[in-house]
Design a protein around this motif. Sequence first.
Motif, PDB file in Angstrom:
ATOM      1  N   ASN A 192      -0.755   9.771   9.684  1.00 37.07           N
ATOM      2  CA  ASN A 192      -2.094   9.995   9.118  1.00 37.07           C
ATOM      3  C   ASN A 192      -2.438   9.032   7.987  1.00 37.07           C
ATOM      4  N   VAL A 193      -1.790   7.855   7.959  1.00 36.07           N
ATOM      5  CA  VAL A 193      -2.128   6.822   6.983  1.00 36.07           C
ATOM      6  C   VAL A 193      -2.949   5.755   7.691  1.00 36.07           C
ATOM      7  N   GLY A 194      -4.227   5.597   7.292  1.00 36.92           N
ATOM      8  CA  GLY A 194      -5.082   4.591   7.892  1.00 36.92           C
ATOM      9  C   GLY A 194      -5.602   5.001   9.264  1.00 36.92           C
ATOM     10  N   THR A 195      -6.333   4.067   9.906  1.00 32.38           N
ATOM     11  CA  THR A 195      -6.938   4.348  11.211  1.00 32.38           C
ATOM     12  C   THR A 195      -5.960   4.154  12.358  1.00 32.38           C
ATOM     13  N   SER A 196      -4.875   3.392  12.129  1.00 31.29           N
ATOM     14  CA  SER A 196      -3.882   3.152  13.176  1.00 31.29           C
ATOM     15  C   SER A 196      -2.483   3.290  12.589  1.00 31.29           C
ATOM     16  N   ASP A 203       0.831  -1.209   0.000  1.00 28.77           N
ATOM     17  CA  ASP A 203       0.000   0.000   0.000  1.00 28.77           C
ATOM     18  C   ASP A 203       0.864   1.256   0.000  1.00 28.77           C
ATOM     19  N   ASP A 204       0.248   2.351  -0.385  1.00 27.22           N
ATOM     20  CA  ASP A 204       0.945   3.641  -0.313  1.00 27.22           C
ATOM     21  C   ASP A 204       1.178   4.035   1.145  1.00 27.22           C
ATOM     22  N   GLY A 205       2.219   4.842   1.362  1.00 29.48           N
ATOM     23  CA  GLY A 205       2.482   5.369   2.692  1.00 29.48           C
ATOM     24  C   GLY A 205       3.227   4.441   3.618  1.00 29.48           C
TER      25      GLY A 205
END
Length: 259
Positions: A155-159, A127-129
């Motif tokens: 700030n990538v995803g919920t965790s 995935d990106d990030g």
Amino acid sequence: MKKIVLLLIVLVAFSCKNESKKKVKSEGFVTIKKENFPEEFGKIFEKHGGIKAWRKTQVLSFNIGEEVHTVDLKSRKTIINSPKYSLGFDGKEVWLDEVEKGNYKGNPNFYYNLYFYFYAMPFVLADDGIIYEKTQDLEFEGINYPGYKISYKSNVGTSPDDNYFVYYNPKTYQMEWLAYTVTFRSKKTSDNLNWIKYKEWENVNGLVLPKKISWYNKNDNGLPLTPNGMILEFTLPLLSQGKLSDSFFMKPNSENEKK
């Protein structure tokens, strides 16, 4: 039930249809996605069917017991259907729909993509990030497994503070172990690793995906020691290059679904 039947219709229809291959071009040049993972990690993806094949796939579905998990791999919209409840992510928010109130005991925000990440290994780690770092080998029962630490940009995803550690067979490059931290509730970084042994794999339309995974107890050094008895089996896997409609992932009887 309606959503499950719709999914099967879409997947069967797509598998019977031969579509011509199309190249995406921009001003006469073929657009190529530049990958940022290390060469060794690329070999892991190749062992499991190849990142190009994964990126062509639109929909992934699998069962855990009575639950049917369906994910749009591009948007990560998700729906989990079971006889007593459904829950999902419609692209904006996580929702829950119960046959009777109280049927679902967990946290939908935490659960909706939990097993997708375990099942989509190792491909979800493209995935990106993502930040890749070589880590110390894992030694287990006389075998040294090379590995990488996977972390996320802020700030990538919920965790974004979660970390994964992937270890692979040094001869075949097949993924063998996954260690991970959980920061969803605390929102704080953690060094407390949970260990999963990827015990069995199966070929699903050319991609090698997990069939069974097993959690392990840890020794005093935090390394895997013995199985703790928790084994998870994934069944009825489906992959498709056909896309599902946005309404498929919406909460049943919602205003959006009626439109």
